[in-house]
Design an enzyme around this catalytic site. Structure first.
Site, mmCIF file in Angstrom:
data_model
loop_
_atom_site.group_PDB
_atom_site.id
_atom_site.type_symbol
_atom_site.label_atom_id
_atom_site.label_comp_id
_atom_site.label_asym_id
_atom_site.label_seq_id
_atom_site.Cartn_x
_atom_site.Cartn_y
_atom_site.Cartn_z
ATOM 1 N N HIS A 103 -8.752 4.429 3.228
ATOM 2 C CA HIS A 103 -8.988 4.410 5.291
ATOM 3 C C HIS A 103 -10.616 4.615 5.078
ATOM 4 C CE1 HIS A 103 -4.974 5.589 4.050
ATOM 5 N NE2 HIS A 103 -4.829 6.936 5.330
ATOM 6 N N CYS A 147 -11.280 3.617 -1.467
ATOM 7 C CA CYS A 147 -10.067 3.952 -0.826
ATOM 8 C C CYS A 147 -9.900 3.284 0.665
ATOM 9 C CB CYS A 147 -10.231 5.411 -0.880
ATOM 10 S SG CYS A 147 -8.502 5.951 0.179
ATOM 11 N N CYS A 185 -4.252 -1.145 -2.050
ATOM 12 C CA CYS A 185 -3.722 0.537 -2.495
ATOM 13 C C CYS A 185 -5.176 0.685 -3.219
ATOM 14 C CB CYS A 185 -2.839 1.058 -2.053
ATOM 15 S SG CYS A 185 -2.591 2.981 -3.058
ATOM 16 N N ASP A 242 1.149 -1.231 0.043
ATOM 17 C CA ASP A 242 -0.214 -0.179 0.001
ATOM 18 C C ASP A 242 1.036 1.097 -0.258
ATOM 19 O OD1 ASP A 242 -2.657 1.219 0.072
ATOM 20 O OD2 ASP A 242 -1.434 2.003 1.750
ATOM 21 N N SER A 243 0.334 2.161 -0.047
ATOM 22 C CA SER A 243 1.066 3.970 -0.053
ATOM 23 C C SER A 243 1.637 3.829 1.284
ATOM 24 C CB SER A 243 0.122 4.512 -0.886
ATOM 25 O OG SER A 243 -1.457 5.066 -0.094
ATOM 26 N N GLU A 303 -6.130 9.891 9.369
ATOM 27 C CA GLU A 303 -5.172 9.741 9.996
ATOM 28 C C GLU A 303 -5.114 10.175 11.185
ATOM 29 O OE1 GLU A 303 -1.179 10.065 7.490
ATOM 30 O OE2 GLU A 303 -2.554 8.251 5.778
HETATM 31 N N1 DGL Z 1 -4.119 4.107 -0.552
HETATM 32 C C1 DGL Z 1 -4.402 4.812 -1.125
HETATM 33 C C2 DGL Z 1 -5.724 5.053 -1.682
HETATM 34 O O1 DGL Z 1 -6.687 3.985 -1.304
HETATM 35 C C3 DGL Z 1 -4.928 6.770 -0.067
HETATM 36 C C4 DGL Z 1 -3.418 7.066 0.427
HETATM 37 C C5 DGL Z 1 -2.978 7.362 -0.693
HETATM 38 O O2 DGL Z 1 -3.251 8.835 -1.306
HETATM 39 O O3 DGL Z 1 -1.919 7.133 -0.796
HETATM 40 O O4 DGL Z 1 -6.186 5.465 -2.703
#
Ligand code: DGL
Length: 280
Positions: free
Chosen positions: A187, A185, A73, A10-11, A152
């Protein structure tokens, strides 16, 4: 049976909201997680950058000999799944297709809305995936960039700032009478209660992370690749920056404490040619 780990990348720490479901649905699988906390967010980056980063993260996980890689991600799945599938020698499951399939099943021809980062929404990947399954399907899309920092920061669903932000982004979807909303997403599942309360009980909410975890279980079962262990699986986390923050904030996404986190220096993943033609 296959006792190699499942790799997840993931990012940053958001992918732990996907791992939470993998841990529940596949408790005896060993998991390796790599979060690119040094380069997050991906949601405002361009396709070539996200694709390069995604290949680097997935490439790093190859040293653990994974049986499968999960692109947790949404932004990486939306922008780079083709490259990942082409370059990696193991199956890759992204979060877009499982989320799209669940949405179509629930919509019964009524409107679907997809919410995600700017990059995910601008890529049109969810809309394409939905229309591949159901060509006439009406799909609305809405980027919700403030959701990631709010989550976050630990803002809860009853926080007035969260409620105002949810209402601001989702008001157009409410106007258009959507029946299904895809949380596109990592989050957004943490804002699920606020989103559900605003949209009302007639609207189904699809958590792409949970749908992806179900797809992973089905894939492994179909291929005879489930773990043969009947003890709880291990979980090893790697991050490119700030393991302390990952541990602290990530445990809210994972819903369990995080013990094992290792910091990875850039020379171990940036421009490392572990893949056949990528990263060169
Ligand atoms: N993990 C990213 C997503 O699901 C969200 C956070 C980011 O922008 O890196 O798109």
């Amino acid at each position: 049976m296959n006792n190699s780990p499942i790799a997840v990348f993931d990012s940053g720490l958001g992918g732990l909201s996907v791992v939470r479901h993998l841990r529940q649905l596949l408790p005896s699988e060993n998991l390796v997680y790599f979060g690119d906390t040094a380069r997050v967010p991906y949601g405002i980056k361009s396709r070539p950058t996200v694709a390069q980063f995604a290949l680097e993260l997935a490439g790093f996980t190859m040293q653990f000999d994974p049986k499968l890689i999960v692109a947790a991600c949404n932004t990486a799945s939306a922008l780079a799944l083709d490259e990942l599938e082409r370059e990696l020698p193991v199956p890759v499951i992204g979060v877009v297709n499982p989320g799209a399939l669940a949405a179509v099943r629930l919509a019964h021809q009524e409107s679907i809305a997809v919410i995600g980062t700017e990059a995910t929404i601008n890529s049109g990947s969810y809309v394409r995936a939905i229309r591949t399954i159901s060509p006439e399907q009406n799909v609305e899309s809405q980027p919700c960039p403030l959701f990631v920092p709010l989550v976050e920061e630990g803002r809860a669903c009853d926080d007035p700032i969260v409620q105002l932000t949810v209402a601001t982004y989702l008001e157009p979807l409410k106007q258009r009478d959507v029946r299904v909303v895809v949380l596109g997403c990592t989050h957004y599942p943490l804002l699920r209660d606020a989103i559900a309360a605003y949209l009302g009980s007639d609207v189904h909410i699809v958590d792409s992370g949970r749908e992806t975890s179900l797809a992973v279980r089905e894939h492994l079962a179909r291929n005879g690749s489930l773990s043969s262990h009947n003890v709880p699986g291990s979980m090893s986390c790697f991050v490119s920056d700030n393991p302390q923050r990952f541990r602290r904030i990530g445990s809210r996404f994972l819903d369990e404490p995080i013990d094992d986190v290792e910091l990875v220096e850039p020379e171990r993943y940036v421009n490392v040619a572990r893949l056949p033609s990528a990263l060169r």
